[in-house]
Design a protein around this motif. Structure first.
Motif, PDB file in Angstrom:
ATOM      1  N   LEU A 170       0.810  -1.252  -0.045  1.00 43.38           N
ATOM      2  CA  LEU A 170       0.089   0.067  -0.220  1.00 43.38           C
ATOM      3  C   LEU A 170       0.708   1.330   0.300  1.00 43.38           C
ATOM      4  O   LEU A 170       0.925   2.120  -1.148  1.00 43.38           O
ATOM      5  N   GLY A 171       2.096   1.430   1.037  1.00 42.85           N
ATOM      6  CA  GLY A 171       2.404   2.394   0.596  1.00 42.85           C
ATOM      7  C   GLY A 171       3.384   2.750  -0.636  1.00 42.85           C
ATOM      8  O   GLY A 171       4.011   3.920  -1.070  1.00 42.85           O
ATOM      9  N   LEU A 172       4.496   1.844  -1.320  1.00 43.34           N
ATOM     10  CA  LEU A 172       4.507   1.471  -2.288  1.00 43.34           C
ATOM     11  C   LEU A 172       4.156   2.400  -3.442  1.00 43.34           C
ATOM     12  O   LEU A 172       3.664   3.223  -4.257  1.00 43.34           O
ATOM     13  N   ILE A 173       2.648   1.978  -3.606  1.00 39.60           N
ATOM     14  CA  ILE A 173       0.957   2.178  -4.456  1.00 39.60           C
ATOM     15  C   ILE A 173       0.970   4.047  -4.208  1.00 39.60           C
ATOM     16  O   ILE A 173       0.857   4.680  -5.075  1.00 39.60           O
ATOM     17  N   SER A 174       1.558   3.925  -2.619  1.00 34.55           N
ATOM     18  CA  SER A 174       0.991   5.340  -2.386  1.00 34.55           C
ATOM     19  C   SER A 174       1.869   6.361  -2.649  1.00 34.55           C
ATOM     20  O   SER A 174       1.434   7.509  -3.585  1.00 34.55           O
ATOM     21  N   GLY A 175       3.278   5.893  -2.751  1.00 33.66           N
ATOM     22  CA  GLY A 175       4.303   7.036  -3.641  1.00 33.66           C
ATOM     23  C   GLY A 175       4.482   7.151  -4.952  1.00 33.66           C
ATOM     24  O   GLY A 175       4.396   8.318  -5.287  1.00 33.66           O
ATOM     25  N   LEU A 176       3.922   5.968  -5.204  1.00 31.41           N
ATOM     26  CA  LEU A 176       3.933   6.134  -7.380  1.00 31.41           C
ATOM     27  C   LEU A 176       2.109   6.797  -7.021  1.00 31.41           C
ATOM     28  O   LEU A 176       2.869   7.726  -8.505  1.00 31.41           O
ATOM     29  N   ALA A 177       1.274   6.735  -6.753  1.00 37.79           N
ATOM     30  CA  ALA A 177       0.261   7.631  -6.744  1.00 37.79           C
ATOM     31  C   ALA A 177       0.476   9.220  -7.087  1.00 37.79           C
ATOM     32  O   ALA A 177      -0.362   9.847  -7.681  1.00 37.79           O
ATOM     33  N   LEU A 178       1.854   9.327  -5.233  1.00 37.09           N
ATOM     34  CA  LEU A 178       1.850  10.800  -5.155  1.00 37.09           C
ATOM     35  C   LEU A 178       2.381  11.411  -6.678  1.00 37.09           C
ATOM     36  O   LEU A 178       2.531  12.193  -6.545  1.00 37.09           O
ATOM     37  N   TRP A 179       3.925  10.872  -6.700  1.00 34.04           N
ATOM     38  CA  TRP A 179       4.244  11.534  -7.888  1.00 34.04           C
ATOM     39  C   TRP A 179       3.493  11.118  -9.683  1.00 34.04           C
ATOM     40  O   TRP A 179       3.251  12.528 -10.098  1.00 34.04           O
ATOM     41  N   ASP A 180       1.916  10.612  -9.557  1.00 34.13           N
ATOM     42  CA  ASP A 180       1.690  10.266 -10.469  1.00 34.13           C
ATOM     43  C   ASP A 180       1.109  12.078 -10.405  1.00 34.13           C
ATOM     44  O   ASP A 180       0.610  13.116 -11.813  1.00 34.13           O
ATOM     45  N   GLY A 181       0.442  12.049  -8.955  1.00 34.83           N
ATOM     46  CA  GLY A 181      -0.342  13.405  -9.202  1.00 34.83           C
ATOM     47  C   GLY A 181       0.321  14.560  -8.978  1.00 34.83           C
ATOM     48  O   GLY A 181      -0.036  15.420  -9.432  1.00 34.83           O
ATOM     49  N   VAL A 182       1.963  14.387  -9.041  1.00 36.48           N
ATOM     50  CA  VAL A 182       2.521  15.843  -9.434  1.00 36.48           C
ATOM     51  C   VAL A 182       3.419  16.257 -10.631  1.00 36.48           C
ATOM     52  O   VAL A 182       3.137  17.183 -11.291  1.00 36.48           O
ATOM     53  N   ARG A 183       2.915  15.057 -11.549  1.00 34.93           N
ATOM     54  CA  ARG A 183       3.272  15.350 -12.623  1.00 34.93           C
ATOM     55  C   ARG A 183       2.149  16.031 -13.486  1.00 34.93           C
ATOM     56  O   ARG A 183       1.843  16.729 -14.766  1.00 34.93           O
ATOM     57  N   TYR A 184       0.822  15.644 -12.839  1.00 35.92           N
ATOM     58  CA  TYR A 184      -0.468  15.746 -13.019  1.00 35.92           C
ATOM     59  C   TYR A 184      -0.592  17.002 -13.531  1.00 35.92           C
ATOM     60  O   TYR A 184      -0.947  18.218 -14.314  1.00 35.92           O
ATOM     61  N   CYS A 185      -0.254  17.674 -12.281  1.00 39.79           N
ATOM     62  CA  CYS A 185      -0.493  19.099 -11.504  1.00 39.79           C
ATOM     63  C   CYS A 185       0.865  19.944 -12.589  1.00 39.79           C
ATOM     64  O   CYS A 185       0.119  21.020 -12.606  1.00 39.79           O
ATOM     65  N   SER A 186       1.856  19.424 -12.173  1.00 41.10           N
ATOM     66  CA  SER A 186       2.871  19.987 -13.636  1.00 41.10           C
ATOM     67  C   SER A 186       2.101  20.310 -14.649  1.00 41.10           C
ATOM     68  O   SER A 186       2.529  21.924 -15.340  1.00 41.10           O
ATOM     69  N   ASP A 187       1.926  19.087 -15.896  1.00 39.55           N
ATOM     70  CA  ASP A 187       1.598  19.227 -16.518  1.00 39.55           C
ATOM     71  C   ASP A 187      -0.126  20.467 -17.061  1.00 39.55           C
ATOM     72  O   ASP A 187      -0.271  20.694 -17.762  1.00 39.55           O
ATOM     73  N   ARG A 188      -0.902  20.401 -15.657  1.00 38.71           N
ATOM     74  CA  ARG A 188      -2.281  21.015 -16.045  1.00 38.71           C
ATOM     75  C   ARG A 188      -2.060  22.458 -15.364  1.00 38.71           C
ATOM     76  O   ARG A 188      -2.733  23.195 -16.168  1.00 38.71           O
ATOM     77  N   THR A 209       7.114  11.137   0.681  1.00 43.30           N
ATOM     78  CA  THR A 209       7.353  10.017  -0.219  1.00 43.30           C
ATOM     79  C   THR A 209       8.162   8.952   1.004  1.00 43.30           C
ATOM     80  O   THR A 209       8.109   7.635   1.289  1.00 43.30           O
ATOM     81  N   ALA A 210       9.176   9.648   1.464  1.00 44.35           N
ATOM     82  CA  ALA A 210      10.266   9.214   2.033  1.00 44.35           C
ATOM     83  C   ALA A 210       9.380   8.714   3.919  1.00 44.35           C
ATOM     84  O   ALA A 210       9.801   7.809   3.971  1.00 44.35           O
ATOM     85  N   VAL A 211       7.855   9.301   3.416  1.00 42.12           N
ATOM     86  CA  VAL A 211       7.784   9.322   5.291  1.00 42.12           C
ATOM     87  C   VAL A 211       6.474   7.901   4.736  1.00 42.12           C
ATOM     88  O   VAL A 211       6.147   7.449   5.545  1.00 42.12           O
ATOM     89  N   ILE A 212       6.100   8.140   3.824  1.00 44.31           N
ATOM     90  CA  ILE A 212       5.092   6.995   3.283  1.00 44.31           C
ATOM     91  C   ILE A 212       5.968   6.015   3.668  1.00 44.31           C
ATOM     92  O   ILE A 212       5.183   4.870   3.639  1.00 44.31           O
ATOM     93  N   LEU A 213       7.262   5.787   2.404  1.00 42.71           N
ATOM     94  CA  LEU A 213       7.818   4.425   2.647  1.00 42.71           C
ATOM     95  C   LEU A 213       8.657   3.942   3.770  1.00 42.71           C
ATOM     96  O   LEU A 213       8.993   2.872   4.362  1.00 42.71           O
ATOM     97  N   TYR A 214       8.913   4.857   4.873  1.00 39.61           N
ATOM     98  CA  TYR A 214       9.684   4.170   6.125  1.00 39.61           C
ATOM     99  C   TYR A 214       8.757   4.178   7.052  1.00 39.61           C
ATOM    100  O   TYR A 214       8.458   3.403   7.434  1.00 39.61           O
TER     101      TYR A 214
END
Length: 264
Positions: A170-188, A209-214
């Motif tokens: 769940l933490g790994l998926i959350s980290g990937l989703a967070l960075w996907d959201g950053v990319r989406y916001c940067s493009d939008r 991401t560091a907090v989530i993975l830890y």
């Protein structure tokens, strides 16, 4: 460099012949020669030990049978100790070498070797290395040949560790989703026109991401996956015999020299 077929070919020194095998790509023959030489040396030493034991026993026929029993027991104990020490030295040598010394990025760009015939092979495809140098040769060459197979196994072990640890998954998926959201916001919002704002968002995503993975213990799953994958890789690469690889065309004289020298 190719040796022409002539009566003097058999007088080539062993180091020069082994160097030629390495340069010509006949690593599987070099691996087989090392095993055969060690087997011959072991059998000759055992025969000498047996002859010594027989001589001592025959010359002391007047003594009790317990003396010959003690001699045989000491010979067996010495042989077992020598074999154990040899095996341990070979195993310890695997942890002192760098298995990725000859690995390049081109080794990951080719086709994946067959899992059944190429990677796993048959029962005869495995043997314990005779010397630390043979173990080093096998590890370096097999890691180059089966780099894509080992990478696939590492991903598989990591997936299995995540399956055993749902929180890490769940933490790994959350980290990937967070960075996907950053990319989406940067493009939008076209944040490339606002470098300071984009950098602030990236730094915030990195900390999050560091907090989530830890907190989700992803580092533990990663550690176990790397440890198990590394151990399996070393064990397979050291025990797997070097199979013949595709060789460039050789002259008939070179082939006859190779066959005669290998038989010798």
């Amino acid at each position: 460099m190719l040796f022409s077929a002539n009566p003097l070919s058999l007088s080539v020194p062993e180091p020069a012949f082994e160097s030629w095998l390495r340069d010509s790509g006949y690593l599987e023959i070099l691996d087989e020669r090392t095993t055969n030489l060690d087997r011959h040396s072991s059998s000759s030493s055992n025969n000498q030990s047996d002859r010594k034991t027989t001589t001592i026993t025959a010359s002391n026929t007047t003594k009790s049978s317990s003396a010959s029993t003690i001699i045989s027991t000491s010979t067996i104990s010495y042989t077992l100790f020598a074999l154990t020490f040899s095996y341990l030295s070979i195993i310890f040598s695997l942890f002192t070498l760098n298995p990725f010394a000859k690995l390049t990025t081109d080794d990951f760009s080719g086709n994946t070797p067959s899992w059944t015939v190429g990677f796993i092979g048959s029962v005869d495809s495995y043997s314990f290395p005779s010397t630390p140098s043979q173990a080093k040769l096998r590890v370096h060459e097999n890691i180059k040949r089966y780099a894509r197979n080992y990478a696939t196994l590492l991903v598989l072990f990591f997936a299995c560790s995540l399956y055993q640890m749902p929180l890490s998954l769940l933490g790994l998926i959350s980290g990937l989703a967070l960075w996907d959201g950053v990319r989406y916001c940067s493009d939008r919002w076209n944040l490339e026109e606002y470098p300071s704002l984009r950098l602030t968002l990236v730094r915030f995503a990195q900390c999050a991401t560091a907090v989530i993975l830890y907190c989700s213990s992803v580092q533990i799953a990663t550690f176990w996956a790397i440890a198990v994958g590394y151990a399996v890789m070393l064990m397979h690469a050291s025990l797997r015999k070097l199979s013949p690889s595709k060789q460039p065309a050789r002259t008939d004289g070179s082939k006859r020299f190779l066959q005669s020298k290998n038989r010798g």
